[in-house]
Design an enzyme around this catalytic site. Structure first.
Site, PDB file in Angstrom:
ATOM      1  N   SER A   1    -155.933 -89.657 -23.219  1.00  0.00           N
ATOM      2  CA  SER A   1    -156.833 -88.516 -23.368  1.00  0.00           C
ATOM      3  C   SER A   1    -157.994 -89.130 -24.642  1.00  0.00           C
ATOM      4  CB  SER A   1    -155.844 -87.409 -23.999  1.00  0.00           C
ATOM      5  OG  SER A   1    -155.511 -87.729 -25.138  1.00  0.00           O
ATOM      6  N   LYS A   6    -156.216 -92.817 -31.461  1.00  0.00           N
ATOM      7  CA  LYS A   6    -155.079 -93.663 -32.287  1.00  0.00           C
ATOM      8  C   LYS A   6    -155.176 -95.337 -31.563  1.00  0.00           C
ATOM      9  CE  LYS A   6    -152.669 -90.208 -33.683  1.00  0.00           C
ATOM     10  NZ  LYS A   6    -152.379 -90.062 -35.194  1.00  0.00           N
ATOM     11  N   THR A   9    -149.129 -92.971 -32.139  1.00  0.00           N
ATOM     12  CA  THR A   9    -148.513 -92.263 -30.944  1.00  0.00           C
ATOM     13  C   THR A   9    -147.946 -93.245 -29.855  1.00  0.00           C
ATOM     14  OG1 THR A   9    -148.605 -90.749 -29.294  1.00  0.00           O
ATOM     15  CG2 THR A   9    -150.759 -92.004 -29.966  1.00  0.00           C
ATOM     16  N   TYR A  66    -157.907 -87.882 -27.662  1.00  0.00           N
ATOM     17  CA  TYR A  66    -156.818 -87.978 -28.705  1.00  0.00           C
ATOM     18  C   TYR A  66    -156.258 -89.117 -28.877  1.00  0.00           C
ATOM     19  CZ  TYR A  66    -152.593 -87.761 -30.929  1.00  0.00           C
ATOM     20  OH  TYR A  66    -151.310 -88.366 -31.719  1.00  0.00           O
ATOM     21  N   HIS A  67    -155.417 -89.607 -27.691  1.00  0.00           N
ATOM     22  CA  HIS A  67    -154.766 -90.824 -27.767  1.00  0.00           C
ATOM     23  C   HIS A  67    -155.830 -91.945 -27.926  1.00  0.00           C
ATOM     24  CE1 HIS A  67    -151.816 -88.170 -25.511  1.00  0.00           C
ATOM     25  NE2 HIS A  67    -150.967 -88.876 -26.473  1.00  0.00           N
TER      26      HIS A  67
HETATM   27  N1  USQ Z   1    -145.984 -80.484 -20.295  1.00  0.00           N
HETATM   28  C1  USQ Z   1    -145.553 -79.725 -19.111  1.00  0.00           C
HETATM   29  N2  USQ Z   1    -145.747 -78.282 -19.374  1.00  0.00           N
HETATM   30  C2  USQ Z   1    -146.159 -77.910 -20.752  1.00  0.00           C
HETATM   31  C3  USQ Z   1    -146.621 -78.929 -21.433  1.00  0.00           C
HETATM   32  C4  USQ Z   1    -146.467 -80.143 -21.405  1.00  0.00           C
HETATM   33  O1  USQ Z   1    -145.048 -80.086 -18.305  1.00  0.00           O
HETATM   34  O2  USQ Z   1    -145.830 -76.560 -20.889  1.00  0.00           O
HETATM   35  C5  USQ Z   1    -146.208 -81.904 -19.908  1.00  0.00           C
HETATM   36  C6  USQ Z   1    -147.462 -82.613 -19.865  1.00  0.00           C
HETATM   37  O3  USQ Z   1    -148.411 -82.420 -18.861  1.00  0.00           O
HETATM   38  C7  USQ Z   1    -147.168 -83.943 -20.450  1.00  0.00           C
HETATM   39  C8  USQ Z   1    -145.845 -83.857 -21.027  1.00  0.00           C
HETATM   40  O4  USQ Z   1    -145.430 -82.564 -20.849  1.00  0.00           O
HETATM   41  O5  USQ Z   1    -146.634 -84.656 -19.189  1.00  0.00           O
HETATM   42  C9  USQ Z   1    -145.985 -83.929 -22.597  1.00  0.00           C
HETATM   43  O6  USQ Z   1    -146.871 -83.087 -23.181  1.00  0.00           O
HETATM   44  P1  USQ Z   1    -146.883 -82.688 -24.755  1.00  0.00           P
HETATM   45  O7  USQ Z   1    -147.920 -81.447 -24.744  1.00  0.00           O
HETATM   46  O8  USQ Z   1    -145.531 -82.388 -25.171  1.00  0.00           O
HETATM   47  O9  USQ Z   1    -147.485 -83.958 -25.399  1.00  0.00           O
HETATM   48  P2  USQ Z   1    -148.713 -84.820 -25.501  1.00  0.00           P
HETATM   49  O10 USQ Z   1    -150.067 -84.108 -25.290  1.00  0.00           O
HETATM   50  O11 USQ Z   1    -148.456 -86.014 -25.142  1.00  0.00           O
HETATM   51  O12 USQ Z   1    -148.799 -85.042 -27.246  1.00  0.00           O
HETATM   52  C10 USQ Z   1    -147.736 -84.727 -28.026  1.00  0.00           C
HETATM   53  C11 USQ Z   1    -148.343 -84.564 -29.638  1.00  0.00           C
HETATM   54  C12 USQ Z   1    -149.037 -85.843 -29.914  1.00  0.00           C
HETATM   55  C13 USQ Z   1    -148.321 -87.032 -29.675  1.00  0.00           C
HETATM   56  C14 USQ Z   1    -147.738 -87.193 -28.563  1.00  0.00           C
HETATM   57  C15 USQ Z   1    -146.898 -88.427 -28.465  1.00  0.00           C
HETATM   58  O13 USQ Z   1    -149.254 -83.430 -29.579  1.00  0.00           O
HETATM   59  O14 USQ Z   1    -149.688 -85.836 -31.337  1.00  0.00           O
HETATM   60  O15 USQ Z   1    -149.103 -88.214 -30.220  1.00  0.00           O
HETATM   61  O16 USQ Z   1    -146.972 -86.074 -28.143  1.00  0.00           O
HETATM   62  S1  USQ Z   1    -146.801 -89.054 -26.778  1.00  0.00           S
HETATM   63  O17 USQ Z   1    -146.663 -88.178 -25.838  1.00  0.00           O
HETATM   64  O18 USQ Z   1    -145.467 -89.879 -26.744  1.00  0.00           O
HETATM   65  O19 USQ Z   1    -147.957 -89.771 -26.763  1.00  0.00           O
END
Ligand code: USQ
Length: 402
Positions: free
Chosen positions: A187, A193, A145, A189-190
């Protein structure tokens, strides 16, 4: 090439298995169906009606004539079975998707943290140990990730995994070195990784295992050319507060007239990639393995960076839906810059799909078709980063603990 896809029933694993099968590779899927059981535990279902893996595989066979083998396996709990599978199937490559992949789920309670750690970290170590024990030269491709780098807020470009540094020598000169980019997980989870990556570094050095770690951004979309061939092949689509990722959530929310749930100011900048590019990048990683004895190859698997509120405004403009700025349940920077290089995958010939390429409409259409399956009570993100949300032991985790 014979490819073992661990976690081949999941959101990225299933379309990857089909894509590689369509390219003529011999595919073996192993999965413990934990993702389907977590759905049951959370009382939620994929927006799209996904079929059983048996039906998916049999439909693929009837449409294409291609066979996909399946083994029920928990890589974190069943080491001997994993080793026996590797010895029996003799894959040329293993793709490792078999991890708990949701940051909010990993933060729900101490039990969820512990489950995510055990499942992801032990699973990865088992795969590497088993590869070593077979003595075979198997290329391991792992879905990592972008979150391992953290979202510290500078606009310096994140390289593909390794950072050049100049270290003072005893003689006072500066010596150039490349180090693994400093980790900054956001997190549990992160964090898993990050630990995976340390484990890879060790096994690449000590046992000369060929390893590619793909630091993927947030995936959007749901269908690939292969999953779109028949309704029985449809990919899953998560929209709930634990597993739904931001852009797909916004697209479902706009389809049902629910205000787009922007966390905080929406100033978070993140990296994005369409699911059809996920499968293409994995194919490129398979076709370009590192040499035996090389360090771990890291590739940033991202097409573009976008700010959360920019995405919300883009969708609001297209559909006229409202935006709700809600309290951020996460412990993350309110605003950050993000600049990412993706030279490794581009060097293999990748030309990424971006939000401008028209695929948003396709996802909107899928969200509209299936909106009747959406449970609005499951939309709010309830998992916070600071307090335990779920002190009881959920059914899925009880089973896993037995
Ligand atoms: N967010 C909002 N509103 C929402 C959902 C999320 O504003 O309704 C914000 C979160 O606070 C965050 C961002 O959007 O700042 C991304 O959240 P997300 O749920 O889309 O992504 P994340 O939790 O980071 O995890 C997802 C995948 C994970 C992958 C990661 C890549 O679930 O498996 O590793 O994206 S990355 O984000 O580049 O680390």
């Amino acid at each position: 090439m014979k490819v073992l896809v661990l976690g081949g029933d999941g959101f990225c694993g299933w379309p990857t298995a089909l894509h590689l099968s369509s390219k003529g590779h011999e595919i073996v899927i192993a999965d413990n169906f934990s993702r389907r059981r977590i759905d049951q535990d959370l009382g939620v279902q994929s927006l799209t009606p996904i079929r059983s893996l048996r039906r998916r595989i049999s439909r693929w066979h009837s449409l294409t004539g291609r066979e996909i083998a399946f083994h029920h396996l928990d890589v974190a709990e069943e080491y001997d079975k994993l080793l026996a599978l590797l010895r029996a199937e003799k894959p040329d490559a293993v793709i490792h998707f078999a991890e708990q992949r949701a940051a909010p789920f990993s933060m729900k309670s101490a039990r969820h943290k512990s489950y995510t750690m055990r499942n992801n970290v032990c699973g990865t170590e088992h795969i590497l140990s088993a590869i070593v024990e077979t003595g075979a030269d198997i290329h391991l491709v792992h879905l990592g990730t972008m979150g391992v780098y953290g979202y510290g807020g500078t606009d310096a470009a994140l390289p593909d995994g390794y950072l050049p540094v100049f270290v003072p020598t005893a003689g006072g000169d500066l010596k150039r070195q490349e180090i693994v980019f400093p980790a900054d997980p956001g997190s549990v989870y992160h964090l898993t990784k990050v630990l995976d990556h340390c484990t890879f570094q060790y096994y690449a050095k000590n046992d000369r295992i060929r390893i590619t770690d793909l630091h993927q951004g947030i995936v959007w979309g749901t269908q690939t050319p292969e999953t779109g061939l028949h309704p029985d092949l449809i990919n899953r689509f998560d929209y709930d507060g634990d597993y739904g990722t931001v852009l797909n959530r916004f697209l479902v929310q706009s389809a049902i007239g629910y205000p787009l749930t922007v966390h905080g100011t929406g100033g978070q900048t993140r990296a994005f990639i369409h699911i059809s590019d996920t499968v293409r990048c994995i194919e490129l990683a398979l076709d370009n393995p590192p040499e035996r004895g090389d360090r771990v190859r890291v590739a940033n698997q991202i097409a573009e960076t976008r700010q959360v509120r920019e995405l919300a405004m883009m969708i609001a403009e297209r559909t006229g839906c409202d935006i709700a700025y809600v309290d951020n349940p996460r412990n993350e920077a309110a605003e950050n810059a993000l600049c990412v290089r993706n030279d490794v995958l581009r060097g293999f010939g990748w030309d990424p799909v971006t939000l401008e390429d028209g695929l948003l409409a396709e996802v909107e259409e899928i969200a509209l078709i299936h909106r009747g399956r959406c449970d609005v009570n499951k939309i709010p993100a309830m998992s916070t980063w600071t307090t335990a949300q779920s002190p009881g032991l959920p059914a899925f985790l009880s089973e896993a603990a037995e």
